[in-house]
Design a protein around this motif. Structure first.
Motif, PDB file in Angstrom:
ATOM      1  N   ARG A   1       0.832  -1.201   0.000  1.00  0.00           N
ATOM      2  CA  ARG A   1       0.000   0.000   0.000  1.00  0.00           C
ATOM      3  C   ARG A   1       0.866   1.251   0.000  1.00  0.00           C
ATOM      4  O   ARG A   1       0.577   2.231  -0.688  1.00  0.00           O
ATOM      5  CB  ARG A   1      -0.937  -0.014   1.206  1.00  0.00           C
ATOM      6  CG  ARG A   1      -2.050   1.013   1.136  1.00  0.00           C
ATOM      7  CD  ARG A   1      -2.957   0.893   2.340  1.00  0.00           C
ATOM      8  NE  ARG A   1      -3.764  -0.296   2.327  1.00  0.00           N
ATOM      9  CZ  ARG A   1      -4.893  -0.432   1.659  1.00  0.00           C
ATOM     10  NH1 ARG A   1      -5.340   0.567   0.907  1.00  0.00           N
ATOM     11  NH2 ARG A   1      -5.595  -1.544   1.721  1.00  0.00           N
ATOM     12  N   VAL A   2       1.955   1.232   0.783  1.00  0.00           N
ATOM     13  CA  VAL A   2       2.873   2.372   0.813  1.00  0.00           C
ATOM     14  C   VAL A   2       3.457   2.625  -0.577  1.00  0.00           C
ATOM     15  O   VAL A   2       3.474   3.757  -1.065  1.00  0.00           O
ATOM     16  CB  VAL A   2       4.005   2.129   1.833  1.00  0.00           C
ATOM     17  CG1 VAL A   2       5.130   3.142   1.651  1.00  0.00           C
ATOM     18  CG2 VAL A   2       3.466   2.211   3.254  1.00  0.00           C
ATOM     19  N   LEU A   3       3.924   1.577  -1.235  1.00  0.00           N
ATOM     20  CA  LEU A   3       4.547   1.725  -2.554  1.00  0.00           C
ATOM     21  C   LEU A   3       3.539   2.204  -3.600  1.00  0.00           C
ATOM     22  O   LEU A   3       3.856   3.022  -4.465  1.00  0.00           O
ATOM     23  CB  LEU A   3       5.186   0.409  -2.983  1.00  0.00           C
ATOM     24  CG  LEU A   3       6.407  -0.021  -2.148  1.00  0.00           C
ATOM     25  CD1 LEU A   3       6.829  -1.443  -2.508  1.00  0.00           C
ATOM     26  CD2 LEU A   3       7.564   0.947  -2.345  1.00  0.00           C
ATOM     27  N   LYS A   4       2.312   1.711  -3.517  1.00  0.00           N
ATOM     28  CA  LYS A   4       1.286   2.144  -4.468  1.00  0.00           C
ATOM     29  C   LYS A   4       0.950   3.616  -4.274  1.00  0.00           C
ATOM     30  O   LYS A   4       0.754   4.353  -5.248  1.00  0.00           O
ATOM     31  CB  LYS A   4       0.026   1.278  -4.317  1.00  0.00           C
ATOM     32  CG  LYS A   4       0.190  -0.131  -4.848  1.00  0.00           C
ATOM     33  CD  LYS A   4      -1.096  -0.932  -4.736  1.00  0.00           C
ATOM     34  CE  LYS A   4      -0.941  -2.321  -5.344  1.00  0.00           C
ATOM     35  NZ  LYS A   4      -2.198  -3.104  -5.322  1.00  0.00           N
ATOM     36  N   ASN A   5       0.888   4.055  -3.028  1.00  0.00           N
ATOM     37  CA  ASN A   5       0.592   5.467  -2.778  1.00  0.00           C
ATOM     38  C   ASN A   5       1.767   6.359  -3.151  1.00  0.00           C
ATOM     39  O   ASN A   5       1.578   7.502  -3.568  1.00  0.00           O
ATOM     40  CB  ASN A   5       0.200   5.676  -1.317  1.00  0.00           C
ATOM     41  CG  ASN A   5      -1.252   5.312  -1.055  1.00  0.00           C
ATOM     42  OD1 ASN A   5      -2.039   5.171  -1.976  1.00  0.00           O
ATOM     43  ND2 ASN A   5      -1.600   5.153   0.201  1.00  0.00           N
ATOM     44  N   LEU A   6       2.987   5.854  -2.997  1.00  0.00           N
ATOM     45  CA  LEU A   6       4.145   6.608  -3.470  1.00  0.00           C
ATOM     46  C   LEU A   6       4.069   6.778  -4.982  1.00  0.00           C
ATOM     47  O   LEU A   6       4.390   7.850  -5.527  1.00  0.00           O
ATOM     48  CB  LEU A   6       5.441   5.887  -3.077  1.00  0.00           C
ATOM     49  CG  LEU A   6       5.829   5.939  -1.596  1.00  0.00           C
ATOM     50  CD1 LEU A   6       7.058   5.073  -1.343  1.00  0.00           C
ATOM     51  CD2 LEU A   6       6.087   7.374  -1.139  1.00  0.00           C
ATOM     52  N   LYS A   7       3.636   5.732  -5.673  1.00  0.00           N
ATOM     53  CA  LYS A   7       3.468   5.823  -7.124  1.00  0.00           C
ATOM     54  C   LYS A   7       2.429   6.883  -7.485  1.00  0.00           C
ATOM     55  O   LYS A   7       2.630   7.678  -8.421  1.00  0.00           O
ATOM     56  CB  LYS A   7       3.060   4.452  -7.680  1.00  0.00           C
ATOM     57  CG  LYS A   7       2.639   4.454  -9.143  1.00  0.00           C
ATOM     58  CD  LYS A   7       3.754   4.905 -10.066  1.00  0.00           C
ATOM     59  CE  LYS A   7       3.323   4.821 -11.521  1.00  0.00           C
ATOM     60  NZ  LYS A   7       4.360   5.332 -12.446  1.00  0.00           N
ATOM     61  N   LEU A   8       1.324   6.913  -6.748  1.00  0.00           N
ATOM     62  CA  LEU A   8       0.294   7.924  -6.999  1.00  0.00           C
ATOM     63  C   LEU A   8       0.850   9.334  -6.811  1.00  0.00           C
ATOM     64  O   LEU A   8       0.388  10.284  -7.447  1.00  0.00           O
ATOM     65  CB  LEU A   8      -0.891   7.717  -6.055  1.00  0.00           C
ATOM     66  CG  LEU A   8      -1.814   6.531  -6.346  1.00  0.00           C
ATOM     67  CD1 LEU A   8      -2.873   6.415  -5.262  1.00  0.00           C
ATOM     68  CD2 LEU A   8      -2.473   6.673  -7.714  1.00  0.00           C
TER      69      LEU A   8
END
Length: 456
Positions: A36-43
Motif C-alpha cells: 500500500r505504501v509503494l502504491k501510494n508513493l506511485k500515486l
C-alpha cells in the motif's frame, strides 16, 4: 524523486499477526502494508524506492519483488535493525546523494502529503509533515514554532503537533544520523532533534492541505495512520472505507446506500473478491432486471433495481480501499449507462405493447434523450473545469440531492408499479429528467460564462 522506506522492524505489538510474517506484510483491507505504501508513493509520482529490510527481510523481498505498480524497488539490508529505526536510515547512507522522501512501511497515508513534500524547495536538512491533533500515547510529539521544529520525541512535555512519519530530506540528514548514533541514540526522532537544534528542521502542516478531492467530490484533510497494534489495523480499515467514499449525490445514495455500502466494503476488503468481479455480478443482475421489465414481471424487476443501485457503488469503493483503481475501471460508467437505458427501453416497450399505444415508447425515447443530454452537460463541465457540477456552487450542492438519477427514478418506478399505474412512472421520470436537464444546462453555462469572463 526517490523514496526511502524503512521496513526493518519486527512489529511485536501486532502479536499473532507477525508470528509468521514481518510487519510490512501484515494486510490491512486485504493489502500488505508495504504494498500500500509503494502504491501510494506511485500515486504521488515516485517511481523508484529504496526499501530498508531487516527482520524477515527475505520474506519481504520474495513477496514484493523488484517492481510493483510502476515503482522500481531496491532493497538495503540493515543488520542492526533491532537497535532502532535510526540504523535503518543509516543503512542508506551510501546510496542516496540527492533529496529524497523518507517514510515508514507501517504508515497508511494520503498521497497528497508526499506530493506536497516533493514540491517544496528544500533549503535546510529536512521538512517533516506534522498534524495538529491530540497526541496518542505512542505518537511522536513535536513542538513547532514559526515553521521550525523546536523539540521532538514521545516523552516531551510541551508539544503542539504530531509527527506523521513523512519527511523531505537532504543527504545532510545522514550527518545528523551518524552523530545521534555516536551519542548512543537509536531512534529517528533523535536525529531530527539534532537537526532541529541547528535550525535545520522545518515542518509542513498537513491541515493546510485540506481541499477538494475531485474524484471523491468532497473536501477533506489528508489522512494518515501509523499501524502498530491490532486495534490500529481495525482503525486503519475503517479510516480507508470512510475516506474512500465518494460524496453521494442523491438522497437515497446519501442516507441509505452509503452506510450500507461502507459496512459491506469493510468486510469484503479482507476477502479475495475483486472489484471487477463485483462489476460483472452487478451487470448480470442489471440485465436480468431489463428482461423482467420486458416480460412484464414489473414488481420483482423494480425491487431488483434497488439492489443494483446499492451494489453499484461497491466496486469503485472496494477498488479505492484495496488500492486497485485502474484506467480500465473507468469503463464501468458507460456500461452503467447502457443497462440504465435498457431498463427504460424494456419498461416502455412492455407498457407500449401491452396497452397497444405508442405514447409509452415515445416517452421512453424522450427520457433517454434527456438523460443523455444532461449527462453530456455534466461531463463537459467536468472536462472544462476539473470540478463536478454537483459541488461547484451552493445551489448545485443542494440540487444534486434531488436531481434526476437512476436511484430516484427507481422510486418512481416502484411506486407506480405498486399502485398499478406503471405508465405514470414514465410521465414522472420524463418530467424529472426534463427539470434536471434544464437546471444542469443553465448552471453549467452560467458557471462557464463566469469563468470565461474572469480570464479576459
Amino acid at each position: 524523486m526517490k523514496a526511502l522506506v524503512l521496513a526493518a522492524g519486527e512489529g511485536n505489538r501486532l502479536e499473532d499477526l507477525t508470528l509468521e510474517k514481518p510487519k510490512p506484510l501484515v494486510p490491512v483491507a486485504g493489502v500488505p502494508l508495504l504494498c500500500r505504501v509503494l502504491k501510494n508513493l506511485k500515486l504521488a509520482g515516485i517511481t523508484e524506492a529504496y526499501v530498508v529490510v531487516g527482520h524477515m527481510g527475505q520474506n519481504i523481498k520474495k513477496t514484493i519483488g523488484e517492481h510493483l505498480v510502476g515503482v522500481k524497488v531496491r532493497y538495503i539490508e540493515n543488520p542492526n535493525w533491532s537497535k532502532g529505526n535510526l540504523y535503518s536510515l543509516l543503512a542508506a547512507n551510501d546510496v542516496l546523494s540527492e533529496n529524497f522522501i523518507l517514510c515508514m512501511a507501517d504508515h497508511i497515508f494520503d498521497s497528497r502529503i508526499v506530493k506536497t513534500l516533493q514540491s517544496i524547495k528544500l533549503t535546510r536538512t529536512l521538512v517533516l509533515a506534522v498534524d495538529r491533533i491530540t497526541p496518542q500515547p505512542d505518537d511522536t510529539k513535536v513542538l513547532e514554532e514559526d515553521g521550525k521544529i523546536v523539540d521532538i520525541g514521545k516523552s516531551i512535555e510541551k508539544s503542539n503537533c504530531v509527527d506523521t512519519g513523512f519527511f523531505l530530506c537532504s543527504p545532510r540528514i545522514f550527518r545528523y544520523a551518524e552523530k545521534a548514533a555516536e551519542e548512543g541514540k537509536g531512534e529517528l526522532a533523535d536525529c531530527v532533534k539534532l537537526a532541529a537544534l541547528d535550525g535545520e528542521a522545518e515542518v509542513l502542516d498537513i491541515s493546510d492541505l485540506s481541499g477538494l478531492v475531485p474524484e471523491l467530490r468532497k473536501e477533506m484533510k489528508p489522512y494518515w495512520i501509523d499501524v502498530d497494534t491490532k486495534e490500529d489495523v481495525k482503525r486503519a480499515k475503517e479510516m480507508l472505507v470512510n475516506h474512500m467514499s465518494k460524496s453521494p449525490s442523491d438522497l437515497l445514495a446519501c442516507y441509505v446506500h452509503r452506510p450500507i455500502e461502507n459496512k459491506i466494503v469493510y468486510h469484503l476488503s479482507d476477502l479475495g473478491i475483486t472489484p471487477n468481479q463485483i462489476t460483472i455480478i452487478i451487470n448480470v443482475i442489471a440485465y436480468t432486471v431489463a428482461f423482467l421489465f420486458l416480460t412484464g414481471y414489473l414488481l420483482p424487476a423494480s425491487i431488483l433495481t434497488f439492489v443494483v443501485g446499492l451494489m453499484d457503488g461497491l466496486d469503485g469503493k472496494l477498488a479505492r480501499v484495496k488500492a486497485m483503481t485502474s484506467k480500465l475501471g473507468s469503463m464501468e460508467h458507460p456500461f452503467d449507462a447502457l443497462y440504465e437505458f435498457s431498463w427504460i427501453v424494456a419498461l416502455s416497450a412492455h407498457i407500449s405493447l401491452s396497452s397497444g399505444h405508442l405514447v409509452p415508447a415515445l416517452l421512453g425515447a424522450l427520457i433517454i434523450l434527456l438523460i443523455a443530454f444532461y449527462r453530456q452537460c455534466y461531463d463537459r463541465f467536468r472536462m472544462s473545469t476539473g470540478r463536478s457540477l454537483d459541488t461547484y456552487g451552493k445551489f448545485d450542492r443542494v440540487f444534486r440531492r434531488v436531481a434526476g438519477r437512476r436511484n430516484l427514478y427507481n422510486i418512481h418506478i416502484f411506486l407506480a408499479v405498486v399502485l398499478g399505474v406503471p405508465f405514470y412512472c414514465l410521465v414522472s421520470i420524463a418530467l424529472h429528467a426534463a427539470i434536471t436537464a434544464v437546471v444542469y444546462a443553465y448552471r453549467a453555462c452560467l458557471h462557464l460564462h463566469v469563468l470565461d469572463r474572469s480570464m479576459r
